[in-house]
Design a protein around this motif. Structure first.
Motif, mmCIF file in Angstrom:
data_model
loop_
_atom_site.group_PDB
_atom_site.id
_atom_site.type_symbol
_atom_site.label_atom_id
_atom_site.label_comp_id
_atom_site.label_asym_id
_atom_site.label_seq_id
_atom_site.Cartn_x
_atom_site.Cartn_y
_atom_site.Cartn_z
ATOM 1 N N ILE A 12 64.347 47.226 18.648
ATOM 2 C CA ILE A 12 64.119 48.311 17.701
ATOM 3 C C ILE A 12 64.705 47.996 16.329
ATOM 4 O O ILE A 12 64.081 48.254 15.296
ATOM 5 C CB ILE A 12 64.712 49.630 18.245
ATOM 6 N N ASP A 13 65.895 47.447 16.299
ATOM 7 C CA ASP A 13 66.613 47.218 15.039
ATOM 8 C C ASP A 13 66.403 45.782 14.573
ATOM 9 O O ASP A 13 66.959 44.843 15.149
ATOM 10 C CB ASP A 13 68.095 47.521 15.227
ATOM 11 N N ILE A 14 65.620 45.613 13.525
ATOM 12 C CA ILE A 14 65.303 44.265 13.047
ATOM 13 C C ILE A 14 66.511 43.571 12.417
ATOM 14 O O ILE A 14 66.475 42.361 12.174
ATOM 15 C CB ILE A 14 64.153 44.303 12.022
ATOM 16 N N ARG A 15 67.571 44.320 12.170
ATOM 17 C CA ARG A 15 68.777 43.717 11.603
ATOM 18 C C ARG A 15 69.569 42.954 12.654
ATOM 19 O O ARG A 15 70.423 42.130 12.327
ATOM 20 C CB ARG A 15 69.656 44.792 10.972
ATOM 21 N N LEU A 16 69.319 43.233 13.923
ATOM 22 C CA LEU A 16 70.049 42.574 15.002
ATOM 23 C C LEU A 16 69.436 41.209 15.308
ATOM 24 O O LEU A 16 68.215 41.036 15.234
ATOM 25 C CB LEU A 16 70.037 43.445 16.258
ATOM 26 N N ARG A 38 59.117 41.546 19.250
ATOM 27 C CA ARG A 38 59.708 42.690 18.560
ATOM 28 C C ARG A 38 58.712 43.268 17.554
ATOM 29 O O ARG A 38 58.588 44.497 17.447
ATOM 30 C CB ARG A 38 60.996 42.276 17.843
ATOM 31 N N ASN A 39 58.013 42.431 16.840
ATOM 32 C CA ASN A 39 57.029 42.909 15.874
ATOM 33 C C ASN A 39 55.925 43.713 16.565
ATOM 34 O O ASN A 39 55.472 44.742 16.056
ATOM 35 C CB ASN A 39 56.423 41.735 15.112
ATOM 36 N N ASN A 40 55.497 43.242 17.751
ATOM 37 C CA ASN A 40 54.453 43.947 18.497
ATOM 38 C C ASN A 40 54.949 45.321 18.969
ATOM 39 O O ASN A 40 54.201 46.309 18.926
ATOM 40 C CB ASN A 40 54.003 43.120 19.702
ATOM 41 N N VAL A 41 56.199 45.366 19.427
ATOM 42 C CA VAL A 41 56.764 46.643 19.881
ATOM 43 C C VAL A 41 56.836 47.634 18.730
ATOM 44 O O VAL A 41 56.427 48.794 18.845
ATOM 45 C CB VAL A 41 58.164 46.424 20.495
ATOM 46 N N GLN A 42 57.344 47.181 17.596
ATOM 47 C CA GLN A 42 57.490 48.075 16.456
ATOM 48 C C GLN A 42 56.128 48.517 15.928
ATOM 49 O O GLN A 42 55.945 49.679 15.558
ATOM 50 C CB GLN A 42 58.316 47.408 15.367
#
Length: 252
Positions: A12-16, A38-42
């Motif tokens: 969820i958090d792209i900063r991580l 992650r991009n697909n989930v978001q």
């Protein structure tokens, strides 16, 4: 491998960073594969918000909506497997999102769209027939303690803006020209059969319906309400199958 909570948080958090301990069966870089996932989930979560809030998306351009939704997604992971539940706090987020302040009614439109989703998924309840209701209303002596049960899908929204007119204009691909956006409206949201309907009410009519939903008998519910057309309000509830039961309040 990192624990499940760390993995979910990083999605969820792209900063991580990419969670430690990941591996790829084909030898590809785990961080790169995770970034794609992650991009697909978001993107899926942003798409879910776009589906739930179509008028909000139309009131701002698509690029702005997706950017705003992307910021929301980063701090609001799904809490249910049902995607219809996702985005419950989106309206409050919009209300506090400074870049959206130029559209002051945007948060209330989001609240209205959320209520439509809630109404669509509300429990079923068989409405009373018009003849049954008419028979109970025929004796004025029985109205003092008559309680009116309302459909589980029924919800109200008091707005400082013409939120129903704004929403309705976008159902007909109309413009907002001619709408007094600063005119307060009370929205009634109700599922009638399989169709979710939206109506604009006088504030007093909305207050009566609110009182009835709290279990107040009809005459008591009217005591705190300013003068309005009671027959018109009751006709609206009856013709749109919003009344599911009638009973008399039992005195203590």
């Amino acid at each position: 491998m990192s624990n499940q909570a760390d993995f979910a948080a990083a999605l969820i958090d792209i900063r991580l960073p990419c969670p430690e301990g990941l591996c790829s069966a084909n030898g590809a870089d785990p961080a790169s594969r995770f970034a794609v996932y992650r991009n697909n989930v978001q993107s899926s979560l942003i798409d879910a918000l776009a589906d739930s809030y179509p008028v909000v998306g139309q009131l701002v351009d698509e690029e702005f909506f997706r950017a705003m939704a992307g910021i929301f997604v980063q701090s609001n992971p799904p809490r249910s497997a049902l995607m219809s539940n996702y985005g419950e706090g989106f309206a409050q987020f919009i209300n506090e999102f400074e870049p959206a302040s130029s559209v002051p009614y945007l948060a209330d439109v989001a609240r209205l769209e959320r209520l439509r989703t809630v109404a669509y998924h509300a429990a079923d309840a068989a409405p009373l027939s018009q003849s049954e209701i008419a028979a109970r209303f025929a004796d004025p002596l029985l109205l003092n303690d008559l309680c009116i049960g309302l459909h589980p899908s029924l919800h109200l929204l008091d707005s400082a803006f013409a939120v129903v007119d704004v929403w309705a204009a976008h159902q007909k691909e109309a413009t907002l020209a001619g709408i007094d956006l600063s005119s307060p409206q009370t929205a009634l949201v109700l599922r009638n059969g399989l169709e979710v309907e939206v109506f604009a009410l006088d504030h007093a009519a909305g207050q009566l319906i609110q009182n009835l939903s709290l279990g107040q008998p009809l005459m008591q519910a009217l005591e705190s309400v300013e003068a309005f057309d009671l027959s018109q309000t009751l006709a609206l509830l009856i013709t749109h199958n919003a009344i599911t039961h009638l009973h008399h309040k039992v005195s203590p």
